[in-house]
Design an enzyme around this catalytic site. Structure first.
Site, PDB file in Angstrom:
ATOM      1  N   THR A  94       0.820  -1.218   0.000  1.00 29.02           N
ATOM      2  CA  THR A  94       0.000   0.000   0.000  1.00 29.02           C
ATOM      3  C   THR A  94       0.848   1.259   0.000  1.00 29.02           C
ATOM      4  OG1 THR A  94      -1.793  -1.156   1.079  1.00 29.02           O
ATOM      5  CG2 THR A  94      -1.828   1.203   1.284  1.00 29.02           C
ATOM      6  N   ASP A 112       0.590  -6.601   5.109  1.00 28.91           N
ATOM      7  CA  ASP A 112      -0.034  -7.879   5.471  1.00 28.91           C
ATOM      8  C   ASP A 112       0.967  -8.956   5.882  1.00 28.91           C
ATOM      9  OD1 ASP A 112      -2.495  -6.823   5.073  1.00 28.91           O
ATOM     10  OD2 ASP A 112      -2.796  -7.667   3.078  1.00 28.91           O
TER      11      ASP A 112
HETATM   12  N1  ASP Z   1      -2.327  -6.199   0.737  1.00 26.89           N
HETATM   13  C1  ASP Z   1      -1.402  -5.120   1.027  1.00 26.89           C
HETATM   14  C2  ASP Z   1      -0.029  -5.729   1.158  1.00 26.89           C
HETATM   15  O1  ASP Z   1       0.279  -6.311   2.144  1.00 26.89           O
HETATM   16  C3  ASP Z   1      -1.808  -4.379   2.248  1.00 26.89           C
HETATM   17  C4  ASP Z   1      -0.868  -3.283   2.697  1.00 26.89           C
HETATM   18  O2  ASP Z   1       0.177  -3.019   2.172  1.00 26.89           O
HETATM   19  O3  ASP Z   1      -1.223  -2.653   3.707  1.00 26.89           O
HETATM   20  O4  ASP Z   1       0.748  -5.619   0.243  1.00 26.89           O
END
Ligand code: ASP
Length: 424
Positions: free
Chosen positions: A94, A171
């Protein structure tokens, strides 16, 4: 200077030009949203601001090509200043994402250089070098990616970096943090940072987290750490040890918590000061050592009431080399699972017990189930987190194929993952 929220302005700072829409800003600061989707904040007394167009005129401008609003000069450090050298390695997640208006979904699109260009305050802290490792969401990371990343981190330290920042999806950040902790003995800080909300959202945590990460990267804390919001406000970030940290909330900005440990410390966002709470390894105390090697055929199995022990038989039959069990309170699984633990041990497959409670320590000596698990060969994981136990198991089995050596290493604290028990 006459401009108001929503107006389009040009900002010049140290020869770099930024254009964007004025966002709600703190006193003395101006925050703009650039077409790239990133917000950038500037101290008003350090920049020249030119009004370009009012709120109404923006609609046309926003429809124009995106490229024109990228900084025209993308040098990553202020010339002439002797600042610490920091390598920033981007992997995706993100912190490197914005909304793709074609699909409506958030995708990873920014590189390390984009992040640096969008957060100009970073250049006041260090002399940055950006490097793209990948542009993926962290659910797509695997043990191969951890090793490639670790190799890149080591290369940057060998090339003279005073600290390394890894931008990463939140994540699975704790798995990568643990993997780097086991693979690298470091003389300088290695800091993982991410954000819970993408840069184009007003509540994005990307800038504050990145600035706090940079402050830790130039600090004395020569460990692998995770630096993320400490509260839901923009007051400080916490510095978590890479083997003791876990994402504990799906969406809050302060999702990361140290488990079975205090955080190493905190970094004040406005004070820019670091306060530490526990002992840590200082800069230069260790010399650089790289110990790659990860056995991917390891599994973390969660026990649930009534779960079929055949699950373990599946992994044994499929040639898995190690298993972590996430058991109940003190680390138990049902009596029906115990013969399978014995079967794994007989096949020289280490089995580590950890707990669904996360907080607290495994003790398989209190109830008969636990004692039977120990007799069957299960290794008490002490106060290790289940995810850290999995990464440690993969790393240990990447270092040795000797069962007894592996078991010995799994019982030892190698990188702060096990806290010594004072009550045994
Ligand atoms: N799905 C994303 C990831 O882990 C969530 C994030 O970055 O907060 O890459």
């Amino acid at each position: 200077m006459e401009f108001k929220q929503g107006d389009w302005v040009r900002i010049e700072k140290n020869g770099t030009v930024y254009e964007g829409k004025v966002m709600p800003s703190m006193e003395g600061y101006i925050t703009i949203k650039m077409k790239s989707g990133y917000n950038a904040g500037f101290s008003m007394d350090k920049v020249r601001i030119t009004f370009l167009e009012n709120n109404e005129g923006n609609a046309n401008r926003v429809r124009n090509s995106c490229r024109e609003c990228r900084p025209v000069k993308e040098e990553l450090s202020e010339p002439g200043k002797k600042l610490p050298k920091i390598a920033i390695l981007s992997t995706g997640g993100t912190i490197a994402s914005k909304i793709d208006y074609r699909t409506g979904a958030v995708t990873s699109q920014f590189t390390a250089d984009d992040i640096l260009a969008a957060i100009p305050e970073l250049r006041e802290i260090a002399d940055f070098k950006g490097r793209v490792i990948s542009s993926i969401l962290s659910e797509n990371m695997d043990s191969e990616s951890w090793q490639n990343l670790a190799r890149a981190v080591v290369e940057e330290i060998e090339a003279g970096a005073d600290g390394v920042i890894v931008t990463h999806g939140t994540d699975t950040m704790m798995y990568t943090a643990a993997a780097l902790s086991f693979m690298i003995e470091t003389p300088v800080p290695i800091v993982l940072v991410g954000s819970q909300r993408s840069a184009d959202r007003p509540s994005s945590d990307n800038a504050m987290n990145a600035i706090c990460a940079a402050l830790v990267a130039i600090s004395d804390i020569a460990e692998v750490s995770v630096v993320m919001h400490g509260t839901s406000s923009d007051n400080f970030c916490e510095i978590h040890r890479g083997t003791k940290v876990r994402k504990m909330h799906t969406s809050r900005r302060d999702a990361f918590k140290s488990v079975n440990s205090f955080p190493i410390g905190i970094v004040g966002y406005s004070t820019r000061e670091i306060e530490t709470y526990i002992e840590y390894t200082g800069r230069g105390e260790k010399s650089l050592k790289f110990k790659p090697g990860m056995e991917p055929k390891c599994a973390l199995v969660k026990f649930t009431p009534g779960a079929d022990p055949a699950v373990l038989d599946y992994y044994i039959g499929k040639g898995y080399k190690g298993l972590v069990l996430e058991g109940t309170g003190l680390g138990h699984v049902s009596t029906k699972w115990i013969p399978l633990i014995q079967k794994a041990t007989d096949a020289k497959i280490p089995v580590i017990s950890t707990s669904q409670c996360l907080n607290g320590r495994i003790c398989d000596r209190v109830y008969d189930t636990g004692r039977d698990m120990i007799k069957a060969g299960s290794i008490e994981g002490e106060d290790i987190l289940p995810e850290t136990a999995l990464v440690k198991l993969m790393w240990v089995l990447g270092q040795t194929s000797e069962f007894d050596t592996a078991v010995k290493m799994l019982r030892e604290d190698i990188s702060g993952e096990i806290t010594a028990c004072t009550q045994k």
